[in-house]
Design a protein around this motif. Structure first.
Motif, PDB file in Angstrom:
ATOM      1  N   GLY A  33       1.071  -1.081   0.056  1.00 32.03           N
ATOM      2  CA  GLY A  33      -0.174   0.124  -0.255  1.00 32.03           C
ATOM      3  C   GLY A  33       0.487   1.399   0.000  1.00 32.03           C
ATOM      4  O   GLY A  33       1.809   1.263   1.050  1.00 32.03           O
ATOM      5  N   GLU A  35       1.269   5.117   0.499  1.00 34.59           N
ATOM      6  CA  GLU A  35       0.093   6.962   0.844  1.00 34.59           C
ATOM      7  C   GLU A  35       0.649   7.947   0.401  1.00 34.59           C
ATOM      8  O   GLU A  35       2.067   7.807   0.129  1.00 34.59           O
ATOM      9  CB  GLU A  35      -0.080   6.417   2.534  1.00 34.59           C
ATOM     10  CG  GLU A  35      -0.167   5.502   2.921  1.00 34.59           C
ATOM     11  CD  GLU A  35      -0.966   5.838   3.831  1.00 34.59           C
ATOM     12  OE1 GLU A  35      -1.243   6.534   4.943  1.00 34.59           O
ATOM     13  OE2 GLU A  35      -1.125   4.340   4.933  1.00 34.59           O
ATOM     14  N   ASN A  87     -14.038   7.251  -0.568  1.00 37.13           N
ATOM     15  CA  ASN A  87     -13.016   5.803  -0.628  1.00 37.13           C
ATOM     16  C   ASN A  87     -13.736   5.696  -1.752  1.00 37.13           C
ATOM     17  O   ASN A  87     -14.893   6.049  -2.296  1.00 37.13           O
ATOM     18  CB  ASN A  87     -14.755   4.894   0.428  1.00 37.13           C
ATOM     19  CG  ASN A  87     -13.645   4.373   2.130  1.00 37.13           C
ATOM     20  OD1 ASN A  87     -12.794   4.437   2.235  1.00 37.13           O
ATOM     21  ND2 ASN A  87     -14.688   4.438   3.259  1.00 37.13           N
ATOM     22  N   ALA A  91      -8.941   1.851  -1.692  1.00 32.57           N
ATOM     23  CA  ALA A  91      -8.780   3.323  -1.407  1.00 32.57           C
ATOM     24  C   ALA A  91      -9.273   4.685  -1.129  1.00 32.57           C
ATOM     25  O   ALA A  91     -10.538   4.423  -0.674  1.00 32.57           O
ATOM     26  CB  ALA A  91      -7.960   4.173  -2.962  1.00 32.57           C
ATOM     27  N   ASN A  92      -8.584   5.561   0.039  1.00 33.12           N
ATOM     28  CA  ASN A  92      -9.282   6.138   0.201  1.00 33.12           C
ATOM     29  C   ASN A  92      -8.530   7.821   0.414  1.00 33.12           C
ATOM     30  O   ASN A  92      -7.356   7.729   0.464  1.00 33.12           O
ATOM     31  CB  ASN A  92      -9.838   6.154   2.116  1.00 33.12           C
ATOM     32  CG  ASN A  92      -8.442   5.553   2.627  1.00 33.12           C
ATOM     33  OD1 ASN A  92      -8.097   7.074   2.979  1.00 33.12           O
ATOM     34  ND2 ASN A  92      -7.711   4.941   2.659  1.00 33.12           N
ATOM     35  N   LEU A 103      -3.812  10.484  -0.230  1.00 39.50           N
ATOM     36  CA  LEU A 103      -4.222   9.360  -0.767  1.00 39.50           C
ATOM     37  C   LEU A 103      -3.645   7.978   0.030  1.00 39.50           C
ATOM     38  O   LEU A 103      -2.276   7.825  -0.053  1.00 39.50           O
ATOM     39  CB  LEU A 103      -3.634   9.119  -2.606  1.00 39.50           C
ATOM     40  CG  LEU A 103      -4.174   8.210  -2.787  1.00 39.50           C
ATOM     41  CD1 LEU A 103      -5.480   7.715  -2.775  1.00 39.50           C
ATOM     42  CD2 LEU A 103      -3.478   7.994  -3.992  1.00 39.50           C
ATOM     43  N   SER A 104      -4.379   7.280   0.383  1.00 40.70           N
ATOM     44  CA  SER A 104      -4.013   5.753   1.343  1.00 40.70           C
ATOM     45  C   SER A 104      -4.775   4.785   0.275  1.00 40.70           C
ATOM     46  O   SER A 104      -5.209   4.449  -0.475  1.00 40.70           O
ATOM     47  CB  SER A 104      -4.694   5.794   2.628  1.00 40.70           C
ATOM     48  OG  SER A 104      -4.153   7.244   3.642  1.00 40.70           O
ATOM     49  N   GLY A 105      -3.391   5.013  -0.835  1.00 44.91           N
ATOM     50  CA  GLY A 105      -3.796   3.542  -2.056  1.00 44.91           C
ATOM     51  C   GLY A 105      -4.565   2.568  -1.697  1.00 44.91           C
ATOM     52  O   GLY A 105      -3.908   1.825  -0.271  1.00 44.91           O
ATOM     53  N   ALA A 106      -5.181   1.408  -2.084  1.00 45.37           N
ATOM     54  CA  ALA A 106      -5.713   0.233  -2.133  1.00 45.37           C
ATOM     55  C   ALA A 106      -3.715  -1.068  -2.137  1.00 45.37           C
ATOM     56  O   ALA A 106      -3.697  -0.583  -2.700  1.00 45.37           O
ATOM     57  CB  ALA A 106      -6.690  -0.182  -3.248  1.00 45.37           C
ATOM     58  N   GLU A 117      -2.434   3.811 -10.073  1.00 41.42           N
ATOM     59  CA  GLU A 117      -3.102   4.611  -8.870  1.00 41.42           C
ATOM     60  C   GLU A 117      -3.197   5.241  -8.752  1.00 41.42           C
ATOM     61  O   GLU A 117      -3.864   6.624  -8.506  1.00 41.42           O
ATOM     62  CB  GLU A 117      -2.940   3.677  -7.984  1.00 41.42           C
ATOM     63  CG  GLU A 117      -4.443   3.920  -6.681  1.00 41.42           C
ATOM     64  CD  GLU A 117      -3.393   2.899  -5.677  1.00 41.42           C
ATOM     65  OE1 GLU A 117      -4.598   2.728  -4.605  1.00 41.42           O
ATOM     66  OE2 GLU A 117      -2.664   3.276  -4.528  1.00 41.42           O
ATOM     67  N   THR A 118      -1.379   5.927  -8.515  1.00 39.26           N
ATOM     68  CA  THR A 118      -1.002   7.875  -7.594  1.00 39.26           C
ATOM     69  C   THR A 118      -1.640   8.631  -8.578  1.00 39.26           C
ATOM     70  O   THR A 118      -1.773   9.991  -8.708  1.00 39.26           O
ATOM     71  CB  THR A 118       0.463   7.485  -8.268  1.00 39.26           C
ATOM     72  OG1 THR A 118       0.639   6.311  -6.527  1.00 39.26           O
ATOM     73  CG2 THR A 118       1.155   8.869  -7.254  1.00 39.26           C
ATOM     74  N   HIS A 121      -5.064   9.584  -9.173  1.00 38.24           N
ATOM     75  CA  HIS A 121      -5.305  10.206  -8.224  1.00 38.24           C
ATOM     76  C   HIS A 121      -4.996  11.666  -8.667  1.00 38.24           C
ATOM     77  O   HIS A 121      -6.085  12.723  -8.363  1.00 38.24           O
ATOM     78  CB  HIS A 121      -4.807   9.947  -7.013  1.00 38.24           C
ATOM     79  CG  HIS A 121      -4.464  11.267  -5.627  1.00 38.24           C
ATOM     80  ND1 HIS A 121      -6.301  11.152  -5.282  1.00 38.24           N
ATOM     81  CD2 HIS A 121      -4.156  11.126  -5.770  1.00 38.24           C
ATOM     82  CE1 HIS A 121      -5.897  11.220  -4.604  1.00 38.24           C
ATOM     83  NE2 HIS A 121      -4.780  12.404  -4.540  1.00 38.24           N
TER      84      HIS A 121
END
Length: 456
Positions: A33, A35, A87, A91-92, A103-106, A117-118, A121
């Motif tokens: 994960g 972040e 959410n 991810a959230n 960003l706290s990734g999945a 993902e980053t 976002h």
């Protein structure tokens, strides 16, 4: 986890230790994960961004919902609710106390997925931010604002923390309001595997601090540090921060970490959706149901909440969280999880990494933690420079990633994400030193240039 227990018995140390042990999983189920946090600012004035208003953080969160994010709401004492996060698919998006956007990734399988993902976002954030006249900045410490100029986010736990922080350290409010980090979360197979990974990552965390050092400015001027963010943690709260010397002692495991966490003073308890101030009080009293002003005994949900209020350089939850790096550009957001994945997810790499640092004493680890904040790659430990150690660390991580053989498009492996770190280590110059060169050179002392050169 429910907030009430079915048998109303007090939690035991075994219960608390088993919370961490529940994270054990076979290697084929390991994920990573990532972040990162970033500072928002108004494009026209470079001012910080308040929560409320047509161009505020709340508007940013609502704007992102068009991309399939669902709102996360917090109850208020007046009976209303505040939008505090988002959410989507594991991810959230959440808010730090000063409005830092996180960003706290999945949990994902590869660095390729993390970087995608980053990137997605950041593109979504930029789309909404452009409409609102906002920008976002990738640094470890805010380069211009004072504490008083920081915007305060309307989250219940942050009000409690802001009142408590000045009682236990001089720089805790700076941590809350003026810092940004990039982090990585990694799994473990067993207690023994957790211990091995914890020791390696904790000892080598200052090496990552040096490689990612990116916070040389405070209130418009050089501050004397390469990582002012990391320095903040040296005077935030000694009860819940630091290098955790006991991790390196014989017999360390889930129970020992649980005993440590048990004796960290509390911040809050959550009851009926609202935060109850328990700052400085004992979780042991909560376990016995004897904490004044708090209904009932401690639950496992209380314990899970409490473990999130502990801030060592590496934190144990049901995974290990790497906490030693400054925020920075997109390229280094992907580099941090790559660095730690290469070191910790390959047996040969993990053993080689331990060989680098196993002979360092508690005093040497503590000294290194402080020295890298000012000296970066020029700091020394065990008779070697951090630059030389960083080169070895990167070579080990590179080999570990190569062995994972996670390919993108059939031919690009995860080692590509270490490229910028290799350049930093080879040059001996941290990102902060490059920024200082710009400040004294092409920027001609104009700190406002940072809002262009360091913006996403």
């Amino acid at each position: 986890m429910a907030e009430t227990m079915t048998d109303d018995r007090p939690l035991t140390i075994e219960d608390l230790a088993n919370y961490f042990a529940a994270g054990c999983k076979p290697a084929e189920q390991w994920r990573v994960g990532a972040e990162h946090e970033k500072f928002g600012f108004r494009l026209n004035t470079h001012e910080t961004v308040p929560y409320y208003g047509p161009d505020g953080i709340e508007a940013m969160l609502k704007g992102l919902m068009r991309f399939g994010w669902e709102g996360v709401f917090e109850d208020r004492p007046d009976g209303g609710q505040t939008l505090i996060g988002l959410n989507r698919g594991g991810a959230n998006v959440s808010l730090e106390p000063g409005g830092q956007f996180e960003l706290s990734g999945a949990p994902l399988n590869s660095m390729h997925e993390i970087c995608e993902e980053t990137g997605n976002h950041l593109q979504e954030v930029k789309t909404v931010a452009d409409e609102l006249g906002l920008g976002f900045l990738g640094l470890g410490f805010h380069p211009t604002i004072t504490r008083e100029q920081a915007e305060i986010m309307p989250k219940g736990r942050y009000n409690i923390m802001r009142a408590y922080m000045p009682k236990v350290g001089k720089l805790g409010l700076d941590m809350m309001l003026r810092t940004c980090t990039v982090q990585a979360n990694l799994d473990f197979a067993s207690e023994a595997d957790m211990v091995a990974k914890f020791r390696v990552s904790l000892a080598l965390q200052p090496i990552a601090t040096a490689l990612f050092a990116n916070s040389p400015f405070t209130e418009g001027k050089p501050n004397g540090f390469l990582s002012a963010r990391a320095n903040v943690w040296t005077d935030t709260d000694p009860d819940r921060t630091g290098m955790l010397g006991f991790v390196f002692e014989d017999g360390f495991g889930f129970e020992q970490y649980a005993r440590y966490a048990l004796d960290v003073p509390m911040y809050f308890v959550k009851r009926n959706g609202l935060y109850v101030d328990a700052s400085g009080k004992s979780f042991r009293e909560l376990i016995e149901g004897k904490l004044d002003g708090v209904q009932g005994r401690a639950t496992m949900k209380d314990w899970a909440d409490h473990t999130t209020t502990i801030f060592p350089e590496v934190r144990l939850k049901t995974y290990l969280e790497m906490r030693g790096a400054d925020g920075g550009p997109w390229s280094r957001l992907c580099a941090l999880p790559a660095l730690w994945t290469g070191l910790l997810y390959d047996d040969a790499a993990l053993a080689a990494a331990w060989d680098l640092c196993k002979d360092w004493s508690t005093e040497e680890r503590e000294t290194l933690r402080r020295d890298v904040n000012r000296l970066g790659l020029k700091a020394t430990v065990g008779g070697r420079t951090v630059q030389d150690i960083a080169k070895d660390v990167l070579a080990i991580s590179h080999a570990g990633l190569k062995n994972r053989a996670r390919l993108d498009g059939g031919f690009i492996d995860e080692t590509t994400y270490l490229g910028e770190l290799h350049e930093i280590a080879d040059s001996g110059l941290t990102p902060a030193e490059r920024l200082l060169e710009k400040f004294h050179g092409e920027w001609k002392g104009d700190i406002n240039r940072v809002f262009v050169d360091c913006a996403y």
